[in-house]
Enzyme design. Structure first.
Site, mmCIF file in Angstrom:
data_model
loop_
_atom_site.group_PDB
_atom_site.id
_atom_site.type_symbol
_atom_site.label_atom_id
_atom_site.label_comp_id
_atom_site.label_asym_id
_atom_site.label_seq_id
_atom_site.Cartn_x
_atom_site.Cartn_y
_atom_site.Cartn_z
ATOM 1 N N CYS A 2 0.858 -1.165 0.197
ATOM 2 C CA CYS A 2 0.078 -0.154 0.151
ATOM 3 C C CYS A 2 0.731 1.264 0.051
ATOM 4 C CB CYS A 2 -1.015 0.026 1.258
ATOM 5 S SG CYS A 2 -2.011 -1.537 1.317
ATOM 6 N N ARG A 27 1.506 1.722 -5.922
ATOM 7 C CA ARG A 27 1.624 0.578 -4.808
ATOM 8 C C ARG A 27 0.312 -0.180 -4.465
ATOM 9 N NH1 ARG A 27 6.510 1.417 -2.175
ATOM 10 N NH2 ARG A 27 5.853 0.085 -0.622
ATOM 11 N N TRP A 75 -3.890 -2.017 -1.530
ATOM 12 C CA TRP A 75 -3.665 -3.065 -2.254
ATOM 13 C C TRP A 75 -4.183 -4.080 -1.219
ATOM 14 C CZ3 TRP A 75 -1.714 -8.043 -1.742
ATOM 15 C CH2 TRP A 75 -1.984 -8.773 -3.170
ATOM 16 N N ASN A 101 0.711 -0.368 5.996
ATOM 17 C CA ASN A 101 0.986 -0.989 4.945
ATOM 18 C C ASN A 101 1.833 -2.347 5.483
ATOM 19 O OD1 ASN A 101 2.229 -2.118 2.686
ATOM 20 N ND2 ASN A 101 3.764 -0.784 2.308
ATOM 21 N N GLY A 102 1.338 -3.523 5.135
ATOM 22 C CA GLY A 102 1.955 -4.688 5.608
ATOM 23 C C GLY A 102 1.000 -5.878 6.291
ATOM 24 N N GLU A 488 9.256 -13.269 -20.125
ATOM 25 C CA GLU A 488 8.928 -11.832 -19.991
ATOM 26 C C GLU A 488 7.947 -11.300 -20.789
ATOM 27 O OE1 GLU A 488 9.242 -7.910 -18.079
ATOM 28 O OE2 GLU A 488 9.633 -10.054 -17.505
ATOM 29 N N LYS A 492 4.349 -9.744 -19.719
ATOM 30 C CA LYS A 492 3.872 -8.386 -19.913
ATOM 31 C C LYS A 492 2.526 -8.405 -20.532
ATOM 32 C CE LYS A 492 6.955 -6.178 -18.123
ATOM 33 N NZ LYS A 492 6.754 -7.239 -17.323
ATOM 34 N N GLU A 495 -0.003 -9.466 -17.778
ATOM 35 C CA GLU A 495 -0.124 -8.516 -16.611
ATOM 36 C C GLU A 495 -1.013 -7.198 -17.059
ATOM 37 O OE1 GLU A 495 3.878 -7.880 -13.961
ATOM 38 O OE2 GLU A 495 4.184 -7.325 -16.100
ATOM 39 N N HIS A 511 6.396 -30.882 -26.916
ATOM 40 C CA HIS A 511 6.234 -31.907 -25.826
ATOM 41 C C HIS A 511 5.067 -31.192 -25.080
ATOM 42 C CE1 HIS A 511 9.981 -33.910 -26.310
ATOM 43 N NE2 HIS A 511 10.527 -32.656 -26.609
ATOM 44 N N LYS A 610 3.100 -2.697 -7.523
ATOM 45 C CA LYS A 610 4.463 -2.445 -8.092
ATOM 46 C C LYS A 610 5.395 -2.962 -7.056
ATOM 47 C CE LYS A 610 7.558 -0.792 -10.830
ATOM 48 N NZ LYS A 610 7.789 -1.398 -12.190
#
Length: 615
Positions: A2, A27, A75, A101-102, A488, A492, A495, A511, A610
């Protein structure tokens, strides 16, 4: 995960806190809230949604005057995103107000005990439990707010960055940290509190970063009072002069931070090797390596720990280190590493990679490795971050602030730093001939201009994106150094566009994943001339024979793949180990344009944040 913002001083707090929340929205952005104190009363506003929703609601429903304010953008961890679960939270008396935050892991046991003592709770959050625990301690022990916070925090298990104030003593704010980042901006007779320095950079360049298990009392007209939470020992604030500037955290004319950060990569890569790479002299200078060279030279193996995009950079580094420095490398998800009782010895070197330097799982892996006697080296982007402080040595990337939740320039600058380390070790070990060593140094020096040229494919990529924007699945294939780039690229797209995508080593296609290929399936194939080119061409032919739609990233001038692929995106030629710095660019642009065309929030994709500061 957060964002925390606070202000106490001589200015109106509201515009500072709101603007600060907007800068910290990367965040977390499930919900947001603000509380202001005007000298007599508190004024609280909070809502599900973005900071812009909070701004509209606040200006319509509460008085926005006051010289003290706290704000929070969330968040969600405990409790769904809604108005009630949003921060700030009051204590039962209404006297104490907190933002947090946490995660407080033992909050259920504390909550049960507080209910037995007559406390009630409106929200589902662990944060409301914490503020009432502080209130209970304050009453029971007959202590001031600072002591109550300290005693309460010694009873909780978990991670936190908090800011608390008592409306009966409105000239101070108490802050504390364990695991989650917290900075105090020091101005003229004013203090700023934030998860990072971006909310206060235009007001002051002076900041104090709290260490784990430290708390501070900031009071108007007085110096910061800093103490250790565990034993009440006095600590002395180290005031740092910030190097960040305001332009770095604004969009600068771009539609989104992500696009701005994609285009910043030539400069970011240059800034990352500036002063470290002296190609004309054949020198790589890195203080963190130079001062600990023996640790690397005598290492039995290198263990790389990271999460998300940083883990993909670690996979590229595995190829680089083993190829150039001939040191065995293992790449681990930090989130799994600490829980599987790994075998670590004092002859191991652990490299921890994190953009923010605050990733909770990576920090936990660092602590475990240190306990086992390994040498720990950090690679991160944020000066003064927890990883920078917890590791034995390290190297900063110089990407500048990365605001877009989907990492772009963090990835390429991490690869740049890791390449420099591998080159340094290769030279010391005598792995390369002098001519080959100088050749790679010179090629690395030319990468920023080659990235600039690759960015010229933007219009072409935009046209390709328009064709595939409504796809429901996508496959990414690469070999060798470009297998992690395929991972990657798929990440992207997932996301920010919410299209299901998977990255695979090209050889693994037959396979299993080949069963998915039909005329509806776009397949992105990285097929540069260096490396396993002929093998990749064979994979492309296998896709083509099953009517798959092929988007190929190729070396400039390629003719063979052009005949097979539906679309071809060219990148400049480079030595194989440096191709990931180029091939990742079109994949970033592809995900960006598809997301924009689908109407997605590119900078703030759903459910993500983030900086992952909780496990």
């Amino acid at each position: 995960m957060c964002g925390i913002v606070g202000y106490i001083g001589h200015r109106d707090a509201y515009p500072i806190v709101i603007k600060g929340l907007q800068r910290l929205e990367y965040r977390g952005y499930d919900s947001a809230g603000i509380v202001l104190f005007d000298g007599e009363n508190t004024h609280l506003s909070k809502t599900k949604g973005k900071v812009e929703d909070l701004k509209k609601k606040s200006e319509a429903t509460i008085a926005t005057k006051g010289k003290l304010g706290l704000g929070h953008t969330r968040w969600a961890t405990h409790g769904v995103p809604n108005d009630i679960n949003s921060h700030p939270h009051y204590s039962n008396s209404g006297d104490l107000v907190i933002i947090h935050n946490g995660i407080i892991e033992n909050y259920e046991a504390i909550k049960k005990a507080l209910i037995e003592r007559g406390y009630s709770f409106e929200s589902d959050t662990d944060t409301e439990v914490l503020v009432n625990l502080i209130e209970e301690v304050k009453k029971k022990e007959g202590v001031k707010l600072g002591q109550a916070v300290q005693i309460a925090l010694n009873q909780v298990v978990g991670a936190y960055a908090i800011a608390v104030f008592d409306k009966n003593k409105p000239d101070e704010i108490v802050v504390a940290k364990l695991g989650s980042p917290l900075a105090i901006g020091v101005g003229e007779n004013e203090y700023f509190i934030a998860s990072d320095a971006s909310p206060f950079i235009e007001f002051t360049n002076n900041a104090v970063y709290l260490e784990d298990e430290e708390m501070a009392i900031v009071r108007i007209g007085k110096e910061i009072k800093l103490r250790k939470i565990k034993d009440d020992a006095i600590a002395y604030p180290n005031i740092l002069e910030l190097q960040m500037n305001l332009e770095e955290i604004e969009k600068g004319g771009y539609d989104h931070f992500m696009l701005k950060e994609i285009y910043e990569q030539p400069r970011a890569i240059l800034d990352t090797y500036r002063g470290r790479l002296l190609a004309d002299q054949g020198i790589v200078k890195m203080a963190g390596i130079d001062q600990n060279l023996e640790k690397f030279m005598n290492a039995n193996r290198i263990i790389i720990v990271a999460c998300g995009t940083s883990w993909h950079a670690g996979l590229v580094a595995e190829y680089i280190f083993e190829d150039m420095a001939r040191i065995p490398v293992e790449v681990e998800y930090a989130s799994e590493f600490r829980y599987r009782n790994p075998v670590i010895t004092e002859n191991d070197v652990l490299i921890a990679i994190s953009q923010s330097g605050e990733t909770a799982d990576t920090l936990a892996a660092i602590k475990l490795a240190k306990e086992k006697g390994a040498f720990v080296f950090g690679v991160c982007n944020v000066v003064g971050s927890s990883i920078a402080r917890e590791t034995h040595a390290g190297a900063y990337t110089h990407a500048g602030p990365e605001i877009g939740v989907a990492s772009t320039k963090a990835f390429t600058t991490q690869i740049t730093v890791l390449t420099l380390i591998a080159l340094k070790l290769a030279q010391e070990k005598g792995v390369f001939s002098e001519s080959r060593y100088h050749e790679i140094l010179t090629e690395l020096e030319s990468i920023p201009s080659k990235v600039e040229k690759t960015l010229e494919t933007n219009k072409l990529v935009e046209k390709i994106s328009d064709i595939y924007k409504d796809s429901s699945n996508c496959l990414y294939l690469g070999r060798g150094y470009n297998f992690p780039v395929a991972l990657e690229g798929a990440l992207k797209l997932k996301e920010i566009s919410y299209i299901h995508a998977e990255g695979y080593p090209a050889a693994e296609m037959k396979h299993g994943p080949i069963a998915l290929i039909d005329e509806q399936m776009p397949v992105v194939v990285i097929a540069t001339k260096k490396g396993h080119y002929e093998k990749v061409v064979s994979n492309i032919q296998e896709i083509k024979s099953r009517k798959g739609r092929i988007i190929a990233v190729v070396t400039e001038g390629d003719e063979q793949v052009k005949e097979l692929a539906d679309h071809v995106i060219e990148v400049p030629e480079a030595t194989e180990s440096l191709t990931p710095l180029l091939t990742t660019i079109p994949l970033q642009l592809l995900s960006y344009h598809i997301a924009v065309m689908r109407g997605c929030n590119v900078d703030q994709p759903r459910n993500l944040a983030k900086s992952v500061t909780v496990e």
